[in-house]
Design an enzyme around this catalytic site. Sequence first.
Site, PDB file in Angstrom:
ATOM      1  N   HIS A 208     -18.964 -16.782  -2.178  1.00  0.00           N
ATOM      2  CA  HIS A 208     -19.002 -16.484  -3.428  1.00  0.00           C
ATOM      3  C   HIS A 208     -18.367 -15.302  -3.960  1.00  0.00           C
ATOM      4  O   HIS A 208     -18.458 -14.356  -2.970  1.00  0.00           O
ATOM      5  CB  HIS A 208     -20.221 -16.727  -4.162  1.00  0.00           C
ATOM      6  CG  HIS A 208     -21.251 -15.631  -3.691  1.00  0.00           C
ATOM      7  ND1 HIS A 208     -21.944 -15.534  -2.265  1.00  0.00           N
ATOM      8  CD2 HIS A 208     -21.561 -14.421  -4.483  1.00  0.00           C
ATOM      9  CE1 HIS A 208     -22.630 -14.498  -2.232  1.00  0.00           C
ATOM     10  NE2 HIS A 208     -22.531 -13.680  -3.414  1.00  0.00           N
ATOM     11  N   ASP A 210     -18.711 -12.002  -6.979  1.00  0.00           N
ATOM     12  CA  ASP A 210     -19.797 -11.586  -7.729  1.00  0.00           C
ATOM     13  C   ASP A 210     -19.144 -11.548  -9.121  1.00  0.00           C
ATOM     14  O   ASP A 210     -18.008 -10.729  -9.435  1.00  0.00           O
ATOM     15  CB  ASP A 210     -20.251 -10.228  -7.575  1.00  0.00           C
ATOM     16  CG  ASP A 210     -21.298 -10.389  -6.100  1.00  0.00           C
ATOM     17  OD1 ASP A 210     -21.600 -11.469  -5.689  1.00  0.00           O
ATOM     18  OD2 ASP A 210     -21.423  -9.187  -5.369  1.00  0.00           O
ATOM     19  N   HIS A 265     -17.371 -13.355  -0.308  1.00  0.00           N
ATOM     20  CA  HIS A 265     -18.382 -12.811   0.914  1.00  0.00           C
ATOM     21  C   HIS A 265     -19.524 -13.833   0.978  1.00  0.00           C
ATOM     22  O   HIS A 265     -19.540 -14.709   0.167  1.00  0.00           O
ATOM     23  CB  HIS A 265     -18.895 -11.631   0.670  1.00  0.00           C
ATOM     24  CG  HIS A 265     -19.464 -11.392  -0.703  1.00  0.00           C
ATOM     25  ND1 HIS A 265     -18.831 -11.404  -2.104  1.00  0.00           N
ATOM     26  CD2 HIS A 265     -20.946 -11.330  -1.062  1.00  0.00           C
ATOM     27  CE1 HIS A 265     -19.530 -10.950  -3.066  1.00  0.00           C
ATOM     28  NE2 HIS A 265     -20.791 -11.215  -2.412  1.00  0.00           N
ATOM     29  N   ARG A 275     -33.427 -10.510   7.656  1.00  0.00           N
ATOM     30  CA  ARG A 275     -32.692  -9.665   7.162  1.00  0.00           C
ATOM     31  C   ARG A 275     -33.052  -9.425   5.570  1.00  0.00           C
ATOM     32  O   ARG A 275     -33.224 -10.410   4.985  1.00  0.00           O
ATOM     33  CB  ARG A 275     -31.042 -10.198   7.130  1.00  0.00           C
ATOM     34  CG  ARG A 275     -29.985  -9.313   6.425  1.00  0.00           C
ATOM     35  CD  ARG A 275     -28.787  -9.945   6.704  1.00  0.00           C
ATOM     36  NE  ARG A 275     -27.638  -8.954   6.115  1.00  0.00           N
ATOM     37  CZ  ARG A 275     -27.212  -8.875   4.913  1.00  0.00           C
ATOM     38  NH1 ARG A 275     -27.594  -9.789   3.863  1.00  0.00           N
ATOM     39  NH2 ARG A 275     -26.383  -7.915   4.413  1.00  0.00           N
TER      40      ARG A 275
END
Length: 338
Positions: A208, A210, A265, A275
């Site tokens: 996607h 941002d 990304h 993570r």
Amino acid sequence: MVAISKPPVELFFLKQITNNNHHPPTIPIIDLSKTESKHLLVKACQDFGFFKVVNHGVPLKFINKLESEAMKFFSSPLSFKQKAGPPDPFGYGNKQLGQNGDFGWVEYLLLNLKAEPDRNNPTISVCEDNPQEFQHAVNDYVTAVKKMTCEILELLADELKLESRDTLSKMLLDEQSDSVFRVNYYPPCPEIQEHETKGKKLIGFGEHTDPQIISVLRSNNTPGLEILLKDGSWMRVPPDSNSFFINVGDSLQVMTNGRFKSVKHRVVANSLKSRLSMIYFGGPPLNEKIAPLPSLMENDEASLYKEFTWFEYKKTAFNSRLSDNRLGFFENNHVVSS
């Protein structure tokens, strides 16, 4: 309560794509304490739409405190975490990303930064035994990150020779700024270890861009973040828990008439290590008009985009899939008559 069936892990596998880029480029590293950072920031926004900043001025104690509070929450029993959900859009979410069929191997908290600073964020109030501790950690961290972000935007404005140094930063400093804060937790998934050896990857958060002006990400030292290069290959971003990674957002791409690139990304989950990432999304007020800045337009340069408000674009993003080209709806398509 309606029971939601658990999606099978196979749903989260990425399609195998051969990566032919044997010599990936180096991610720009910008030292904010150096005088040449202005030029390097603009170059990174044009060439990559993504870069790492060091000597950023955000106190390490704020970073560590919020990470500790976040890990405490995500380590809690699911029944406890669900008290902060489901997201609407703020709150706790688990695997389902939005309402349009996107899934990822991720849990998250999406927090509203418009909440009064001296009052508890409703999401935090229901998800913590000691909500004030979490609230203070979020406030300290976001205040410091926002300051750094505005500094970056003002350095960009200087180098671009915009009419005013605060042309970009004032949208984040506005009381009505529609900025949000997200904490993503990608739990380990041991059952995919065998698949990893065969080159398969587990989607943590699908590809996607941002939609906001700018995004500021900090993560722990577990790898997973990948960016899409111009040749169509995916490049792994080495983690660095002491630095911040910056994404150009769709809105900034429009305001620079495509000079700056909003990079796609994604995050790939890990079989053995968790993570944790914390992202500040710097957004304008809902009624802010987004269009190419006149001071950047050269003599006969055509605008690549139609003017729209941030509310209109946010609504489009909310109603689309992660990987959709949302800016496509707002591009000026010039039809050449024969």
